[in-house]
Scaffold this motif. Sequence first.
Motif, short mmCIF file in Angstrom:
data_model
loop_
_atom_site.label_atom_id
_atom_site.label_comp_id
_atom_site.label_asym_id
_atom_site.label_seq_id
_atom_site.Cartn_x
_atom_site.Cartn_y
_atom_site.Cartn_z
N VAL A 102 46.98 42.89 58.45
CA VAL A 102 47.74 42.85 57.19
C VAL A 102 46.79 42.83 56.00
O VAL A 102 46.99 43.54 55.01
N ALA A 103 45.73 41.99 56.10
CA ALA A 103 44.76 41.90 55.00
C ALA A 103 44.04 43.22 54.79
O ALA A 103 43.74 43.61 53.66
N GLN A 104 43.73 43.91 55.88
CA GLN A 104 43.04 45.20 55.77
C GLN A 104 43.92 46.24 55.07
O GLN A 104 43.44 47.00 54.23
N LEU A 105 45.20 46.26 55.43
CA LEU A 105 46.12 47.20 54.78
C LEU A 105 46.21 46.92 53.28
O LEU A 105 46.20 47.86 52.46
N ARG A 106 46.29 45.64 52.93
CA ARG A 106 46.36 45.29 51.51
C ARG A 106 45.05 45.64 50.82
O ARG A 106 45.04 46.13 49.70
N GLY A 107 43.93 45.40 51.50
CA GLY A 107 42.63 45.73 50.92
C GLY A 107 42.48 47.22 50.67
O GLY A 107 41.95 47.63 49.64
N GLN A 111 41.81 48.76 47.04
CA GLN A 111 40.56 49.48 46.83
C GLN A 111 40.77 50.80 46.10
O GLN A 111 39.87 51.30 45.41
N ARG A 112 41.95 51.36 46.25
CA ARG A 112 42.23 52.64 45.60
C ARG A 112 42.20 52.55 44.08
O ARG A 112 42.12 53.58 43.39
N SER A 113 42.30 51.33 43.54
CA SER A 113 42.28 51.18 42.08
C SER A 113 40.86 51.02 41.54
O SER A 113 40.67 50.87 40.33
N VAL A 127 37.24 48.95 37.66
CA VAL A 127 38.65 49.30 37.82
C VAL A 127 38.91 50.63 37.13
O VAL A 127 38.60 50.80 35.95
N SER A 128 39.47 51.56 37.86
CA SER A 128 39.76 52.88 37.30
C SER A 128 40.80 52.76 36.18
O SER A 128 41.73 51.96 36.27
N SER A 241 43.36 41.47 37.01
CA SER A 241 44.22 41.14 38.13
C SER A 241 43.85 41.95 39.37
O SER A 241 43.77 41.43 40.49
N ALA A 242 43.60 43.24 39.18
CA ALA A 242 43.25 44.12 40.30
C ALA A 242 41.91 43.74 40.90
O ALA A 242 41.77 43.67 42.13
#
Length: 278
Positions: A102-107, A111-113, A127-128, A241-242
């Motif tokens: 679950v943590a990996q999916l959230r990470g 990370q995409r941001s 942060v993009s 926040s991100a």
Amino acid sequence: MYNVTTKPIRHVLLCGVLSAIALLTASCSNDNQTQRAQEMLSRARTAAESGQYAMAKMLLDSIDSVCPKAIDVRREGITLMVTVREGLINTQIAQTDSLLAVAQLRGDSLQRSLHKVDNPIEPYFAVSGLGSVTNGLDPRLMPDGTLYILSRLSSPKIRHTAISVSAPDGTSASTSSIPYDGERNDVVGGIETITFIGSDADTIGSFVNAHRDESLTLRFSGTNGKSTELTLPRDQTEAISAAYSYAANIRERKILNIRRRALEEQLGLNRTQSASLR
């Protein structure tokens, strides 16, 4: 629905086992300790076979404490306890693996941001979408995922040494004071710049993340009692926040991985003990 219905059942079962142990404890004060201990061992074996390892362990522990004279049965219990402990450890490993997934999916989502910025001194992640910050806060992540926040003030010049962020409800978070040293507190391109790391960055990051949907006030505190305030820009709030969320996610995964390695070590020791009993 599952949690609502099973919790009372488990509570009733546990109470039943505890009541049985209490009755057996009274009986074990007589000469039939071996018989009573055998009954508890049988219950423990049944619990273990059905995957109720916590209940099995409780029963085995009770044999040792309330039927100390049942030596042979206690020896059998030692062998069963090894199996029970392995079951408990494997259950914890499975739970840890689930949390890691679950943590990996959230990470991966967080990370995409972010995007990597190559820097002659050390690369970092930004942060993009957050442009150049001249007044406000610029969050970044070190290559290992550690959060740090740059506070920047182009005007007025107050030689600020600390910052604080406050919410409409009057709550706030502040940093320690970083005196001007030409390194962590410096003037870069005419802009007062402080690098906040460690607990300072986490304190500000956590507060902003908790109040990310509110209008926040950023206060720069300088020498000789000077200060200035501004409303923290929305893009900076979202960026902090991100960055904080991703840093927290990395810490969570590190802790879970450490826990899993520790459980693997416990499993190895338990199996070594099992082999020695054969």
